[in-house]
Write a protein that holds these residues in place. Structure first.
Motif, PDB file in Angstrom:
ATOM      1  N   HIS A 176      43.183  46.701  37.569  1.00 32.50           N
ATOM      2  CA  HIS A 176      44.093  45.889  38.383  1.00 32.50           C
ATOM      3  C   HIS A 176      45.354  45.571  37.601  1.00 32.50           C
ATOM      4  O   HIS A 176      45.461  45.904  36.426  1.00 32.50           O
ATOM      5  CB  HIS A 176      43.389  44.639  38.926  1.00 32.50           C
ATOM      6  CG  HIS A 176      42.999  43.625  37.902  1.00 32.50           C
ATOM      7  ND1 HIS A 176      42.065  43.854  36.920  1.00 32.50           N
ATOM      8  CD2 HIS A 176      43.426  42.340  37.701  1.00 32.50           C
ATOM      9  CE1 HIS A 176      41.912  42.769  36.178  1.00 32.50           C
ATOM     10  NE2 HIS A 176      42.732  41.847  36.620  1.00 32.50           N
ATOM     11  N   ASP A 215      47.174  41.064  31.218  1.00 31.81           N
ATOM     12  CA  ASP A 215      46.201  41.152  30.123  1.00 31.81           C
ATOM     13  C   ASP A 215      45.300  42.387  30.264  1.00 31.81           C
ATOM     14  O   ASP A 215      44.388  42.594  29.451  1.00 31.81           O
ATOM     15  CB  ASP A 215      45.367  39.859  29.998  1.00 31.81           C
ATOM     16  CG  ASP A 215      44.508  39.573  31.210  1.00 31.81           C
ATOM     17  OD1 ASP A 215      44.963  39.832  32.350  1.00 31.81           O
ATOM     18  OD2 ASP A 215      43.374  39.091  31.033  1.00 31.81           O
ATOM     19  N   HIS A 216      45.565  43.210  31.275  1.00 35.58           N
ATOM     20  CA  HIS A 216      44.848  44.486  31.453  1.00 35.58           C
ATOM     21  C   HIS A 216      45.775  45.694  31.340  1.00 35.58           C
ATOM     22  O   HIS A 216      45.308  46.824  31.271  1.00 35.58           O
ATOM     23  CB  HIS A 216      44.138  44.513  32.810  1.00 35.58           C
ATOM     24  CG  HIS A 216      43.075  43.453  32.917  1.00 35.58           C
ATOM     25  ND1 HIS A 216      41.734  43.735  32.943  1.00 35.58           N
ATOM     26  CD2 HIS A 216      43.186  42.106  32.948  1.00 35.58           C
ATOM     27  CE1 HIS A 216      41.055  42.601  33.006  1.00 35.58           C
ATOM     28  NE2 HIS A 216      41.906  41.594  33.017  1.00 35.58           N
ATOM     29  N   ASP A 275      37.897  42.403  36.348  1.00 31.79           N
ATOM     30  CA  ASP A 275      37.728  40.951  36.540  1.00 31.79           C
ATOM     31  C   ASP A 275      37.036  40.631  37.858  1.00 31.79           C
ATOM     32  O   ASP A 275      37.346  39.615  38.492  1.00 31.79           O
ATOM     33  CB  ASP A 275      39.096  40.252  36.515  1.00 31.79           C
ATOM     34  CG  ASP A 275      39.686  40.192  35.114  1.00 31.79           C
ATOM     35  OD1 ASP A 275      39.011  40.594  34.155  1.00 31.79           O
ATOM     36  OD2 ASP A 275      40.835  39.723  34.999  1.00 31.79           O
ATOM     37  N   HIS A 323      46.982  42.820  36.462  1.00 26.91           N
ATOM     38  CA  HIS A 323      47.292  41.684  35.580  1.00 26.91           C
ATOM     39  C   HIS A 323      47.710  42.147  34.178  1.00 26.91           C
ATOM     40  O   HIS A 323      47.161  43.113  33.649  1.00 26.91           O
ATOM     41  CB  HIS A 323      46.088  40.737  35.496  1.00 26.91           C
ATOM     42  CG  HIS A 323      45.926  39.906  36.746  1.00 26.91           C
ATOM     43  ND1 HIS A 323      44.736  39.325  37.103  1.00 26.91           N
ATOM     44  CD2 HIS A 323      46.816  39.576  37.714  1.00 26.91           C
ATOM     45  CE1 HIS A 323      44.903  38.659  38.244  1.00 26.91           C
ATOM     46  NE2 HIS A 323      46.153  38.807  38.633  1.00 26.91           N
ATOM     47  N   HIS A 336      39.642  39.317  43.463  1.00 22.36           N
ATOM     48  CA  HIS A 336      40.406  38.784  42.324  1.00 22.36           C
ATOM     49  C   HIS A 336      41.879  39.142  42.526  1.00 22.36           C
ATOM     50  O   HIS A 336      42.760  38.299  42.447  1.00 22.36           O
ATOM     51  CB  HIS A 336      39.849  39.388  41.042  1.00 22.36           C
ATOM     52  CG  HIS A 336      40.565  38.989  39.796  1.00 22.36           C
ATOM     53  ND1 HIS A 336      40.546  37.709  39.299  1.00 22.36           N
ATOM     54  CD2 HIS A 336      41.339  39.710  38.932  1.00 22.36           C
ATOM     55  CE1 HIS A 336      41.276  37.663  38.183  1.00 22.36           C
ATOM     56  NE2 HIS A 336      41.765  38.865  37.950  1.00 22.36           N
TER      57      HIS A 336
HETATM   58 ZN   LIG Z   1      42.768  39.688  36.219  1.00 19.19          ZN
END
Ligand SMILES: [Zn+2]
Length: 260
Positions: free
Chosen positions: A55, A59-60, A133, A57, A112
């Motif tokens: 996904h 932090d990914h 997540d 975000h 999410h």
């Molecule tokens: Zn996430």
């Protein structure tokens, strides 16, 4: 057989690295930062062949730009194409492709985020699930974009995979999740045993992942919303003795966890 290696990132993220024993090629999943991947590649003399993104975000995905050298294939959700780094392959539910000679199946699991996908490796023994997540050890992701209905349906679709499936979530949230799960189901003996074994692992600085789908189905309250014990806890928390529908129970448990 694929080896799946956790590369800790930030405070509690895992970037999962996939490799075949005796082979210098590897892939990573959700590299939120590049440095832990670069260090591992260097130390083990590996060559990065591809990146899987669950996904959008940061932090990914934050490490993708620095890792995206020519020859590195970047794969992510078609639905999130405008929110992800540039992709070489855009995938959607049911798509299949190969990673290191192994079939990967794409599962769409909104909740999410709306474009969240998971990568399932059905040919591995046991099968592997890289689920970002969405499904955590003893928990699930927060609903940033989707509805409780969507997240509940996504988790139920993951629960249909074989019990032996190894679950590789993207965060080490397990102890906090288990603490909450025990509030919901204080009498669940497997949950208590799991909490003890995970506390021992963390005291030893070991990851609590992967877990198995069988263990999640026995201990994760978000997969257990149709169980009388979880339903009763949700009824009590919401002061609504009529609460019975699984999606509504899920919504209450999620709300309870968010305010815990
Ligand atoms: Zn996430």
């Amino acid at each position: 057989m694929l080896d799946v290696i956790p590369l800790p990132a930030f405070n509690d993220n895992y970037i999962w690295l996939l490799r075949l024993r005796g082979d210098q090629r590897c892939w990573v999943v959700d590299p939120g930062e590049a440095a832990p991947v670069q260090r591992y590649l260097q130390t083990h003399d590996l060559k990065l062949e591809g990146i899987l993104l669950t996904h959008h975000h940061a932090d990914h995905t934050g490490g993708v730009a620095d890792l995206a050298k020519p020859g590195v294939t970047i794969i992510g959700s078609l639905q999130d194409v405008y929110r992800l780094p540039p992709l070489n392959l855009q995938v959607t539910a049911g798509d299949r492709f190969q990673v290191l000679g192994n079939t990967v199946q794409v599962l769409e699991i909104p909740g999410h985020t709306l474009g969240h996908i998971a990568f399932y490796f059905p040919e591995q023994e046991p099968p592997l699930l890289l689920c970002g997540d969405t499904l955590f050890a003893a928990g699930c992701g927060r609903l940033f974009e989707g509805t409780p209905e969507q997240m509940h349906a996504s988790l139920q679709s993951l629960a249909q995979l074989p019990d032996s499936t190894q679950v590789f979530a993207a965060h080490e949230y397990t102890l906090k999740n288990l603490e909450f799960a025990r509030q919901v189901e204080p009498d669940n003996a497997r949950l208590k045993a799991r909490q003890e074994s995970c506390q021992a692992l963390r005291a030893d600085q070991q990851p609590t992942l992967p877990s198995s789908l069988e263990l999640e189905k026995a201990t994760n309250p978000f997969l257990r919303v149709a169980q009388p014990s979880v339903m009763a806890a949700a009824q009590k928390y919401s002061s609504n003795p009529d609460l019975q529908e699984a999606t509504e129970v899920f919504a209450i448990i999620r709300q309870w966890k968010d305010s815990a």
